[in-house]
Design a protein around this motif. Structure first.
Motif, PDB file in Angstrom:
ATOM      1  N   LEU A  27      89.372  72.758 -22.467  1.00 31.89           N
ATOM      2  CA  LEU A  27      88.582  71.655 -23.041  1.00 31.89           C
ATOM      3  C   LEU A  27      89.214  71.064 -24.288  1.00 31.89           C
ATOM      4  CD1 LEU A  27      87.316  73.214 -25.640  1.00 31.89           C
ATOM      5  CD2 LEU A  27      85.387  73.671 -24.145  1.00 31.89           C
ATOM      6  N   ASP A  28      90.412  71.521 -24.635  1.00 31.96           N
ATOM      7  CA  ASP A  28      91.062  71.168 -25.892  1.00 31.96           C
ATOM      8  C   ASP A  28      91.978  69.955 -25.707  1.00 31.96           C
ATOM      9  OD1 ASP A  28      92.492  71.089 -28.277  1.00 31.96           O
ATOM     10  OD2 ASP A  28      92.736  73.269 -28.404  1.00 31.96           O
ATOM     11  N   PRO A  29      91.673  68.811 -26.355  1.00 28.00           N
ATOM     12  CA  PRO A  29      92.559  67.650 -26.277  1.00 28.00           C
ATOM     13  C   PRO A  29      93.694  67.701 -27.296  1.00 28.00           C
ATOM     14  CG  PRO A  29      90.569  67.049 -27.442  1.00 28.00           C
ATOM     15  CD  PRO A  29      90.404  68.492 -27.027  1.00 28.00           C
ATOM     16  N   GLY A  30      93.695  68.735 -28.161  1.00 30.10           N
ATOM     17  CA  GLY A  30      94.757  68.892 -29.146  1.00 30.10           C
ATOM     18  C   GLY A  30      94.478  68.248 -30.487  1.00 30.10           C
ATOM     19  N   ARG A  31      93.368  67.583 -30.617  1.00 28.67           N
ATOM     20  CA  ARG A  31      93.012  66.883 -31.860  1.00 28.67           C
ATOM     21  C   ARG A  31      91.507  66.613 -31.832  1.00 28.67           C
ATOM     22  NH1 ARG A  31      94.560  63.530 -27.995  1.00 28.67           N
ATOM     23  NH2 ARG A  31      93.579  61.488 -27.752  1.00 28.67           N
ATOM     24  N   VAL A  32      90.999  65.996 -32.881  1.00 25.67           N
ATOM     25  CA  VAL A  32      89.609  65.558 -32.872  1.00 25.67           C
ATOM     26  C   VAL A  32      89.506  64.398 -31.884  1.00 25.67           C
ATOM     27  CG1 VAL A  32      87.699  64.626 -34.220  1.00 25.67           C
ATOM     28  CG2 VAL A  32      89.278  66.248 -35.275  1.00 25.67           C
ATOM     29  N   ALA A  33      88.845  64.645 -30.770  1.00 21.30           N
ATOM     30  CA  ALA A  33      88.792  63.647 -29.704  1.00 21.30           C
ATOM     31  C   ALA A  33      87.688  64.028 -28.718  1.00 21.30           C
ATOM     32  CB  ALA A  33      90.143  63.567 -28.986  1.00 21.30           C
ATOM     33  N   PRO A  34      87.285  63.093 -27.870  1.00 23.06           N
ATOM     34  CA  PRO A  34      86.274  63.417 -26.859  1.00 23.06           C
ATOM     35  C   PRO A  34      86.750  64.499 -25.907  1.00 23.06           C
ATOM     36  CG  PRO A  34      86.483  61.041 -27.116  1.00 23.06           C
ATOM     37  CD  PRO A  34      87.619  61.650 -27.879  1.00 23.06           C
ATOM     38  N   THR A  35      85.811  65.264 -25.378  1.00 26.60           N
ATOM     39  CA  THR A  35      86.086  66.286 -24.376  1.00 26.60           C
ATOM     40  C   THR A  35      84.984  66.240 -23.331  1.00 26.60           C
ATOM     41  OG1 THR A  35      86.528  68.645 -24.007  1.00 26.60           O
ATOM     42  CG2 THR A  35      84.889  68.101 -25.674  1.00 26.60           C
ATOM     43  N   ARG A  36      85.245  66.786 -22.151  1.00 26.12           N
ATOM     44  CA  ARG A  36      84.269  66.688 -21.049  1.00 26.12           C
ATOM     45  C   ARG A  36      83.323  67.878 -20.997  1.00 26.12           C
ATOM     46  NH1 ARG A  36      85.832  67.017 -16.068  1.00 26.12           N
ATOM     47  NH2 ARG A  36      87.903  67.889 -16.384  1.00 26.12           N
ATOM     48  N   PHE A  37      83.549  68.883 -21.858  1.00 26.08           N
ATOM     49  CA  PHE A  37      82.763  70.097 -21.743  1.00 26.08           C
ATOM     50  C   PHE A  37      82.199  70.516 -23.098  1.00 26.08           C
ATOM     51  CE2 PHE A  37      86.335  70.281 -18.723  1.00 26.08           C
ATOM     52  CZ  PHE A  37      85.632  70.294 -17.526  1.00 26.08           C
ATOM     53  N   ILE A  38      81.199  71.396 -23.046  1.00 28.73           N
ATOM     54  CA  ILE A  38      80.676  72.056 -24.241  1.00 28.73           C
ATOM     55  C   ILE A  38      81.051  73.525 -24.137  1.00 28.73           C
ATOM     56  CG2 ILE A  38      78.642  72.620 -25.619  1.00 28.73           C
ATOM     57  CD1 ILE A  38      77.206  70.283 -24.313  1.00 28.73           C
ATOM     58  N   SER A  39      81.694  74.056 -25.154  1.00 29.84           N
ATOM     59  CA  SER A  39      82.045  75.473 -25.155  1.00 29.84           C
ATOM     60  C   SER A  39      80.773  76.312 -25.176  1.00 29.84           C
ATOM     61  CB  SER A  39      82.901  75.795 -26.384  1.00 29.84           C
ATOM     62  OG  SER A  39      83.057  77.192 -26.524  1.00 29.84           O
ATOM     63  N   ASN A  40      80.756  77.376 -24.373  1.00 28.71           N
ATOM     64  CA  ASN A  40      79.564  78.235 -24.353  1.00 28.71           C
ATOM     65  C   ASN A  40      79.644  79.365 -25.367  1.00 28.71           C
ATOM     66  OD1 ASN A  40      81.455  79.894 -23.144  1.00 28.71           O
ATOM     67  ND2 ASN A  40      80.202  80.405 -21.370  1.00 28.71           N
ATOM     68  N   ASN A  41      80.759  79.414 -26.144  1.00 34.43           N
ATOM     69  CA  ASN A  41      80.883  80.499 -27.124  1.00 34.43           C
ATOM     70  C   ASN A  41      81.195  80.000 -28.538  1.00 34.43           C
ATOM     71  OD1 ASN A  41      83.778  80.108 -25.856  1.00 34.43           O
ATOM     72  ND2 ASN A  41      84.142  81.091 -27.824  1.00 34.43           N
ATOM     73  N   ASN A  42      81.463  78.689 -28.693  1.00 33.51           N
ATOM     74  CA  ASN A  42      81.867  78.157 -29.990  1.00 33.51           C
ATOM     75  C   ASN A  42      81.553  76.674 -30.022  1.00 33.51           C
ATOM     76  OD1 ASN A  42      83.138  77.472 -32.415  1.00 33.51           O
ATOM     77  ND2 ASN A  42      85.192  77.514 -31.533  1.00 33.51           N
ATOM     78  N   SER A  43      80.316  76.333 -30.331  1.00 32.83           N
ATOM     79  CA  SER A  43      79.908  74.933 -30.266  1.00 32.83           C
ATOM     80  C   SER A  43      78.705  74.664 -31.151  1.00 32.83           C
ATOM     81  CB  SER A  43      79.572  74.543 -28.818  1.00 32.83           C
ATOM     82  OG  SER A  43      78.490  75.329 -28.336  1.00 32.83           O
ATOM     83  N   GLY A  44      78.424  73.394 -31.326  1.00 34.13           N
ATOM     84  CA  GLY A  44      77.211  72.948 -31.997  1.00 34.13           C
ATOM     85  C   GLY A  44      76.608  71.820 -31.184  1.00 34.13           C
ATOM     86  N   ILE A  45      75.309  71.846 -30.991  1.00 29.98           N
ATOM     87  CA  ILE A  45      74.635  70.847 -30.168  1.00 29.98           C
ATOM     88  C   ILE A  45      73.348  70.403 -30.856  1.00 29.98           C
ATOM     89  CG2 ILE A  45      73.498  72.646 -28.805  1.00 29.98           C
ATOM     90  CD1 ILE A  45      73.726  70.755 -26.367  1.00 29.98           C
ATOM     91  N   ARG A  46      73.045  69.144 -30.752  1.00 29.14           N
ATOM     92  CA  ARG A  46      71.842  68.635 -31.396  1.00 29.14           C
ATOM     93  C   ARG A  46      70.610  69.220 -30.710  1.00 29.14           C
ATOM     94  NH1 ARG A  46      73.856  64.857 -34.853  1.00 29.14           N
ATOM     95  NH2 ARG A  46      75.772  63.775 -34.171  1.00 29.14           N
ATOM     96  N   ARG A  47      69.627  69.581 -31.519  1.00 30.20           N
ATOM     97  CA  ARG A  47      68.426  70.238 -30.985  1.00 30.20           C
ATOM     98  C   ARG A  47      67.759  69.404 -29.898  1.00 30.20           C
ATOM     99  NH1 ARG A  47      64.299  73.522 -31.959  1.00 30.20           N
ATOM    100  NH2 ARG A  47      65.161  74.424 -33.838  1.00 30.20           N
TER     101      ARG A  47
END
Length: 327
Positions: free
Chosen positions: A162-182
Motif C-alpha cells: 500500500l506504500d506509494p513511497g511518499r505522502v500520496a493517495p493509496t487504495r487501502f487502509i492498513s489494519n495494523n498502523n492507521s488512523g481513521i475518522r470516527r
C-alpha cells in the motif's frame, strides 16, 4: 480491571474535562513468543509514552475479559492513563470495533502491539488528517528491523503493497498502523468473522461511498519479525483472504476469476507475483533493500506466493485455517 493512576506529560495527556481528538486503540492479533511474555506490549506502550502530540489523546488497550484480568499492573503502568477495555470476543477485528465504539476521539488510530511506533508517529497521524480533510483515513509504513537481507526482503514483500513511497493517495487502509475518522469507522467497521486479512472489504466499501485514503511514511512502525513460521502463517491467511473476500464482495477487482474455481489459483499466483516484483522496485529502498538484496527479494516472492496456495484451496473448499497463531 488493572489501570494506572500516573499522569502523563502536559503535551499528551487528556485533562479531566477535555475530550480527546485522537483515540489510540492497541490490540494484540498474533500470539508470538514475545507476546507470551508481554515483551511486545511493553515495547509498544513505552514507545507510545514517548510520543508528543499537540492535541488531547487517549490510549485504549482492548483485550478479552480473561486476558485483561491477567495483565500485570507494572506493564500497564508503562503507559500512564492507559485504559484497558475488556470484551468477550477474541477476534482482532471484533476487539478493534469494540474499542472504536468505546473510544472518545474524533480520530481512531489502530496499532497492533507487535508494532513499535517511531518518534513523531502520533503527531504525523494527526497532522496528516488535519492537513488533508478530504481524506477519511491515513496509513503508515510498517517495517521489520531489517537485520538481514531476508528480513529486509520480507518486509517490503509483506508490508509494502500500500506504500506509494511518499505522502500520496493509496487504495487501502492498513489494519495494523492507521488512523481513521470516527464518522467513517462507525459506518464502515472492520469485517468480522472473515479472518485477519479481510480489511480490503472495509476499504472497498468506503471507496465506493466516496471515501479516500492517504499514505504517510512518517507514520512508521517497526513490526516484530518472528521468522519463517510467522511468514508462513501470514501467507496462508493472505491466500485464504484473497479468495474469501471476493466470495463475500463480487465487486472487488478480479472477482470474476472465481468463476474458474480452483483453476483461477495459478492466475492469482502470477498476478500477485508480478505485483510483488513491482513493489520491490517501487519502494524497496525505503524498507532498507540494498542493491544486492534485490535478487533475494525477487526470488522470495516465488516462495511466499506459493505458500498462499494452501489458503486459497481451503477458501474454495469452505475450510477455516485452524493451525494459526492469529486470534
Amino acid at each position: 480491571m488493572p489501570t494506572s493512576t500516573n499522569t502523563m506529560t502536559e503535551q499528551s495527556v487528556i485533562g479531566a474535562n477535555s475530550k480527546p481528538v485522537v483515540s489510540v486503540v492497541i490490540v494484540a492479533d498474533h500470539d508470538t513468543t514475545r507476546h507470551e511474555g508481554l515483551e511486545d506490549l511493553r515495547s509498544c506502550l513505552q514507545a507510545l509514552a514517548r510520543q508528543k502530540v499537540d492535541q488531547p489523546v487517549e490510549f485504549l488497550l482492548v483485550e478479552t475479559d480473561e486476558r485483561a484480568r491477567k495483565l500485570p499492573a507494572e506493564v500497564i503502568a508503562e503507559l500512564p492513563d492507559l485504559r484497558v477495555l475488556a470484551v468477550p470476543h477474541d477476534g482482532s477485528y471484533e476487539r478493534k470495533n469494540a474499542a472504536a465504539k468505546a473510544a472518545k476521539g474524533e480520530i481512531i488510530a489502530i496499532l497492533d502491539v507487535d508494532c513499535t511506533p517511531v518518534s513523531g508517529w502520533l503527531q504525523s497521524l494527526v497532522d496528516t488528517l488535519r492537513l488533508h480533510p478530504q481524506h477519511v483515513a491515513v496509513s503508515g509504513r510498517t517495517m521489520y528491523e531489517g537485520k538481514t537481507a531476508i528480513e529486509r526482503s520480507l518486509a517490503v514483500l509483506t508490508r509494502g503493497f500500500l506504500d506509494p513511497g511518499r505522502v500520496a493517495p493509496t487504495r487501502f487502509i492498513s489494519n495494523n498502523n492507521s488512523g481513521i475518522r470516527r464518522t467513517t469507522l462507525e459506518r464502515f467497521p472492520l469485517p468480522e468473522k472473515e479472518g485477519p486479512y479481510a480489511a480490503q472489504l472495509q476499504s472497498a466499501a468506503i471507496q465506493r461511498d466516496g471515501g479516500r485514503f492517504i499514505f504517510q511514511p512518517a507514520m512508521t512502525v517497526i513490526h516484530e519479525f518472528e521468522g519463517w513460521s510467522m511468514e508462513r502463517d501470514i501467507r496462508c491467511h493472505i491466500g485464504w483472504a484473497t479468495i474469501r473476500i471476493r466470495q463475500v464482495d463480487p465487486q472487488l477487482r478480479f472477482s470474476w476469476l472465481l468463476r474458474l474455481g480452483q483453476a483461477s489459483i495459478p492466475l492469482f499466483y502470477i498476478g500477485r507475483l508480478i505485483e510483488s516484483w513491482g513493489t520491490c522496485f517501487r519502494v524497496g529502498r525505503y524498507y532498507g533493500l540494498r542493491l544486492a538484496d534485490f535478487p533475494i527479494a525477487l526470488g522470495l516472492a516465488f516462495w511466499i506466493h506459493a505458500v498462499e496456495i494452501k489458503g486459497m484451496l481451503m477458501a474454495f473448499r469452505n475450510q477455516q485455517l485452524e493451525e494459526t497463531n492469529y486470534r
